[in-house]
Design an enzyme around this catalytic site. Structure first.
Site: not given
Length: 478
Positions: A149, A176, A226, A248, A282
């Site tokens: 997201w 979502e 994620g 990743e 990240c």
């Protein structure tokens, strides 16, 4: 907002809704933006069948044609930059300026991989007379992809670009909480003339979708951006059917600040970059290891700039940092700060939720944080920076490598010997010196250790989406 798209699934070239849906909220106002349909098993079955049919068409499509369609879709996205950016800011919260840049970055991923589609070279191996040996590349097949997201448009773009450029079909489960970016991408490809079934988009309960799709024999690659925890779960699931994966995963990026650098510039750039996307990146610079001779000056400048960050609704002019993207982040960040302070860290600024509407968290700086604090091992994925002094470069490298993650790392120095030692010594997949930019479409991006495996972007970016076939031809029967 008038620019926010109608939320639907896209399966076999058709948009569809389902009886089950959940609200998508604006994280700055907590207002409902739309209702997102959730895929049922029957929808996933349809998506899988459509992807199989689409793959048979797309794999036989000439690379030049594939490239042209991808480039046409990218041009459509560029033309709709403002509309897409407005949607991203509404559902994610990031400042509109950053959302606009994300749209362009997503388009650049498509443009780079479109060009790479025509450069999937094999090779001829020298052999004896009467024998020809060559290596051929073939698209791996149907890809099940999962995007997060934090970058609603550019993260799905990485997965879709690699799959389509390689000749694969893809079923994408996008986030979502931030579905609009992926929906805008699919719209662009639909208009660009992509054959039906090549690109499918689903939303729903993540575990149900992954548990259905990944074991299917026709799924030949699982691609995820994620968390490390989810990556391990999906990798274990894929291993049961010997399905390769492209992962990743999480990071906890160190920043080594050497004594010879421009202290003020390093501190200012670090503070600004840390708060980008509310720290929900990240590769976000988080653990700053600063030489003790310049530590106080660095910490003062960094803290002052972090505290001055303009926080608010991303749609408003002048805002530098929006809310965290969902309500789950605020208590997690609060716990990390409280744990660090309880163990002896100094809270220089921030440390708490801001206001009682929206998911805002203050830009936060923790100093002199002990190794026992949870945040020294846990990626905050929020606007929290950790500043610690170090005696020398050896200590800095050791602390940089003290976590199980190795996605991105940074350094500020002008000494060639320091640069050489850090390039060899810092355990990350992406290392940047005197800049806090971690990747470009033309560079391979991915991690080491618990930050995953495989690469996206660069000339290496299509490798996971291709199989290598050794072809041996002899003019005589042996």
């Amino acid at each position: 907002m008038s620019t926010y798209p109608e939320l639907k699934l896209f399966i076999g070239g058709e948009w569809r809704k389902t009886p089950e849906d959940l609200p998508v909220l604006n994280p700055a106002t907590e207002e409902e933006l739309g209702r997102l349909p959730h895929a049922r098993v029957s929808d996933l079955e349809d998506a899988l069948g459509a992807a199989q049919d689409g793959f048979e068409i797309w794999r036989k499509t000439p690379p030049r044609t594939r490239s042209d369609i991808i480039l046409k879709a990218a041009a459509i996205m560029r033309a709709r930059q403002e509309e897409i950016a407005q949607s991203i800011t509404a559902e994610h919260g990031k400042p509109l300026k950053q959302a606009r840049l994300e749209v362009i970055r997503g388009a650049e991923f498509f443009e780079w991989d479109a060009a790479e589609a025509m450069r999937v070279y094999g090779r001829v191996i020298p052999s004896a007379p009467g024998t020809k040996i060559a290596v051929h590349h073939h698209p791996i097949g149907v890809v099940a992809a999962f995007s997060p997201w934090n970058f609603p448009m550019s993260q799905p773009a990485r997965k879709i670009a690699g799959a389509l450029a390689s000749g694969c079909a893809i079923i994408l489960k996008a986030a979502e909480e931030t579905p609009a970016g992926a929906i805008h991408i699919v719209r662009a490809f639909e208009e660009a003339g992509l054959p039906k079934g090549v690109l499918n988009l689903v939303f729903g309960t993540p575990s149900e979708i992954s548990e259905y799709l990944i074991p299917q024999p026709s799924v030949r690659l699982v691609a995820l951006t994620g968390s490390t925890i989810v990556g391990r779960q999906l990798t274990a699931l894929a291993a049961q059917s010997d399905t390769p994966v492209l992962m990743e995963l999480g990071g906890h990026a160190p920043v080594i600040v050497c004594e010879d650098t421009d202290v003020k510039r390093a501190a200012l750039s670090g503070a600004v970059r840390k708060m980008r996307n509310a720290g929900q990146v990240c590769t976000s610079p988080t653990r700053f290891f600063v030489h003790e001779s310049i530590y106080d000056s660095f910490a003062d400048t960094f803290t002052e700039r972090a505290a001055a960050t303009v926080v608010g609704n991303g749609i408003d002019d002048g805002v530098e940092m929006g809310p965290t993207a969902n309500d789950r982040r605020v208590p997690v960040l609060t716990d990390l700060v409280e744990d660090a302070v309880a163990k002896g860290a100094e809270l220089r600024t921030g440390g708490a939720r801001r206001g009682n509407k929206g998911y805002f968290f203050e830009p936060t700086v923790l100093a002199n944080v002990p190794d026992t604090a949870q945040i020294m091992q846990t990626e905050p994925f929020g606007p929290i920076a950790v500043l610690n002094p170090v005696r020398d470069l050896d200590e800095a490298i050791a602390k940089a490598n003290s976590v199980p993650y190795g996605l991105a790392g940074y350094a500020f120095t002008n000494r060639a010997d320091y640069i050489d030692r850090m390039i060899d010594g810092v355990e990350v997949g992406n290392f940047s010196i005197n800049t806090l930019e971690a990747s470009l479409p033309e560079t391979p991006f991915g991690g080491v250790k618990s930050s995953g495996y495989g690469r996206e972007g660069g000339t290496e970016g299509l490798e996971s989406y291709l199989t290598k076939r050794n072809v041996w031809y002899s003019s005589e029967i042996a």
